[in-house]
Motif scaffolding. Sequence first.
Motif, PDB file in Angstrom:
ATOM      1  N   ALA A   3      -5.177   0.254   6.907  1.00 56.65           N
ATOM      2  CA  ALA A   3      -6.219  -0.103   5.950  1.00 56.65           C
ATOM      3  C   ALA A   3      -6.816  -1.449   6.358  1.00 56.65           C
ATOM      4  O   ALA A   3      -6.077  -2.362   6.728  1.00 56.65           O
ATOM      5  CB  ALA A   3      -5.639  -0.193   4.546  1.00 56.65           C
ATOM      6  N   ASN A   5     -10.102  -4.403   5.397  1.00 57.04           N
ATOM      7  CA  ASN A   5     -11.168  -4.928   4.545  1.00 57.04           C
ATOM      8  C   ASN A   5     -11.851  -6.052   5.306  1.00 57.04           C
ATOM      9  O   ASN A   5     -11.252  -6.644   6.216  1.00 57.04           O
ATOM     10  CB  ASN A   5     -10.605  -5.524   3.248  1.00 57.04           C
ATOM     11  CG  ASN A   5     -10.205  -4.487   2.244  1.00 57.04           C
ATOM     12  OD1 ASN A   5     -10.933  -3.538   2.014  1.00 57.04           O
ATOM     13  ND2 ASN A   5      -9.040  -4.674   1.643  1.00 57.04           N
ATOM     14  N   SER A  31       0.953  -6.855   7.990  1.00 56.47           N
ATOM     15  CA  SER A  31      -0.169  -7.127   7.092  1.00 56.47           C
ATOM     16  C   SER A  31      -0.766  -8.480   7.417  1.00 56.47           C
ATOM     17  O   SER A  31      -0.114  -9.352   7.999  1.00 56.47           O
ATOM     18  CB  SER A  31       0.257  -7.064   5.625  1.00 56.47           C
ATOM     19  OG  SER A  31       1.179  -8.081   5.320  1.00 56.47           O
ATOM     20  N   ASP A  47       0.145   1.078   9.130  1.00 60.46           N
ATOM     21  CA  ASP A  47       0.675   2.348   8.618  1.00 60.46           C
ATOM     22  C   ASP A  47       2.103   2.227   8.097  1.00 60.46           C
ATOM     23  O   ASP A  47       2.458   2.840   7.093  1.00 60.46           O
ATOM     24  CB  ASP A  47       0.647   3.419   9.712  1.00 60.46           C
ATOM     25  CG  ASP A  47      -0.750   3.816  10.112  1.00 60.46           C
ATOM     26  OD1 ASP A  47      -1.675   3.646   9.298  1.00 60.46           O
ATOM     27  OD2 ASP A  47      -0.923   4.304  11.247  1.00 60.46           O
ATOM     28  N   ILE A  50       2.014   0.632   4.640  1.00 57.63           N
ATOM     29  CA  ILE A  50       1.476   1.581   3.659  1.00 57.63           C
ATOM     30  C   ILE A  50       2.526   2.625   3.292  1.00 57.63           C
ATOM     31  O   ILE A  50       2.691   2.976   2.118  1.00 57.63           O
ATOM     32  CB  ILE A  50       0.192   2.239   4.201  1.00 57.63           C
ATOM     33  CG1 ILE A  50      -0.921   1.188   4.326  1.00 57.63           C
ATOM     34  CG2 ILE A  50      -0.245   3.399   3.317  1.00 57.63           C
ATOM     35  CD1 ILE A  50      -2.157   1.672   5.087  1.00 57.63           C
ATOM     36  N   TYR A  53       5.262   2.393   0.326  1.00 56.70           N
ATOM     37  CA  TYR A  53       4.893   2.487  -1.090  1.00 56.70           C
ATOM     38  C   TYR A  53       4.492   3.912  -1.454  1.00 56.70           C
ATOM     39  O   TYR A  53       3.998   4.664  -0.619  1.00 56.70           O
ATOM     40  CB  TYR A  53       3.726   1.532  -1.379  1.00 56.70           C
ATOM     41  CG  TYR A  53       4.050   0.097  -1.051  1.00 56.70           C
ATOM     42  CD1 TYR A  53       4.697  -0.720  -1.965  1.00 56.70           C
ATOM     43  CD2 TYR A  53       3.730  -0.437   0.200  1.00 56.70           C
ATOM     44  CE1 TYR A  53       5.004  -2.047  -1.657  1.00 56.70           C
ATOM     45  CE2 TYR A  53       4.030  -1.758   0.513  1.00 56.70           C
ATOM     46  CZ  TYR A  53       4.665  -2.551  -0.418  1.00 56.70           C
ATOM     47  OH  TYR A  53       4.979  -3.852  -0.106  1.00 56.70           O
ATOM     48  N   ASP A  55       2.043   4.688  -3.515  1.00 51.35           N
ATOM     49  CA  ASP A  55       0.577   4.760  -3.532  1.00 51.35           C
ATOM     50  C   ASP A  55       0.000   3.357  -3.407  1.00 51.35           C
ATOM     51  O   ASP A  55       0.736   2.365  -3.407  1.00 51.35           O
ATOM     52  CB  ASP A  55       0.061   5.468  -4.788  1.00 51.35           C
ATOM     53  CG  ASP A  55       0.528   4.823  -6.082  1.00 51.35           C
ATOM     54  OD1 ASP A  55       0.647   3.581  -6.156  1.00 51.35           O
ATOM     55  OD2 ASP A  55       0.770   5.571  -7.048  1.00 51.35           O
ATOM     56  N   SER A  56      -1.313   3.277  -3.306  1.00 51.72           N
ATOM     57  CA  SER A  56      -1.953   1.979  -3.096  1.00 51.72           C
ATOM     58  C   SER A  56      -1.809   1.067  -4.312  1.00 51.72           C
ATOM     59  O   SER A  56      -1.732  -0.152  -4.160  1.00 51.72           O
ATOM     60  CB  SER A  56      -3.423   2.152  -2.715  1.00 51.72           C
ATOM     61  OG  SER A  56      -4.128   2.778  -3.750  1.00 51.72           O
ATOM     62  N   ASP A  57      -1.747   1.638  -5.520  1.00 53.62           N
ATOM     63  CA  ASP A  57      -1.558   0.799  -6.708  1.00 53.62           C
ATOM     64  C   ASP A  57      -0.216   0.073  -6.673  1.00 53.62           C
ATOM     65  O   ASP A  57      -0.137  -1.116  -6.993  1.00 53.62           O
ATOM     66  CB  ASP A  57      -1.661   1.640  -7.985  1.00 53.62           C
ATOM     67  CG  ASP A  57      -3.076   2.114  -8.274  1.00 53.62           C
ATOM     68  OD1 ASP A  57      -4.042   1.506  -7.749  1.00 53.62           O
ATOM     69  OD2 ASP A  57      -3.222   3.104  -9.016  1.00 53.62           O
ATOM     70  N   MET A  59       1.507  -0.658  -3.958  1.00 56.99           N
ATOM     71  CA  MET A  59       1.432  -1.636  -2.876  1.00 56.99           C
ATOM     72  C   MET A  59       0.674  -2.883  -3.337  1.00 56.99           C
ATOM     73  O   MET A  59       1.144  -4.010  -3.143  1.00 56.99           O
ATOM     74  CB  MET A  59       0.750  -1.021  -1.652  1.00 56.99           C
ATOM     75  CG  MET A  59       0.643  -1.983  -0.483  1.00 56.99           C
ATOM     76  SD  MET A  59      -0.130  -1.219   0.959  1.00 56.99           S
ATOM     77  CE  MET A  59      -1.804  -0.995   0.366  1.00 56.99           C
ATOM     78  N   LEU A  60      -0.470  -2.697  -3.959  1.00 56.68           N
ATOM     79  CA  LEU A  60      -1.261  -3.845  -4.397  1.00 56.68           C
ATOM     80  C   LEU A  60      -0.553  -4.624  -5.506  1.00 56.68           C
ATOM     81  O   LEU A  60      -0.665  -5.857  -5.561  1.00 56.68           O
ATOM     82  CB  LEU A  60      -2.651  -3.401  -4.830  1.00 56.68           C
ATOM     83  CG  LEU A  60      -3.534  -2.917  -3.679  1.00 56.68           C
ATOM     84  CD1 LEU A  60      -4.868  -2.391  -4.207  1.00 56.68           C
ATOM     85  CD2 LEU A  60      -3.750  -4.005  -2.634  1.00 56.68           C
TER      86      LEU A  60
END
Length: 142
Positions: A3, A5, A31, A47, A50, A53, A55-57, A59-60
Amino acid sequence: MPATNHSALSGFDADSVRRAVQNTVSGPLYSFCEYNTESFRPLYIDDRTIAMYDDSDEMLAHFERIHTHVHMDFMQIELFRNTLFPDAERVEYIATAMDVLKLLRVYVGEDGLFLALESDEPVEPIVDVIRETVGRPPNQNS
């Protein structure tokens, strides 16, 4: 797939720094985030990270828990440069080595970069390439 950004917090080109760091590390870059006292932004998550976890929620939320502590780095910087070592012009980085990974926090003025690395990754080459990419920030005591 990793991922990514684009930088939105730093007062410098953190995207160029991320690319330079990725070309420098000898092992995985788990990261790479930019942060300041109020916010953080993941710029790269590999990867393997990621996959840790559900899901992304989740992880964040974990990243947010980490940020609630590392934003205090800026208070520690003031303690070190103004109280404990007043002759120091700046605090450049803090590394935390664990058996499972190494966390590197590098400071560029009022901004920070948070990197998760392999536990045996040498930090000096990474700090050097960050310094070469952004230049040396002004004296933090100014």
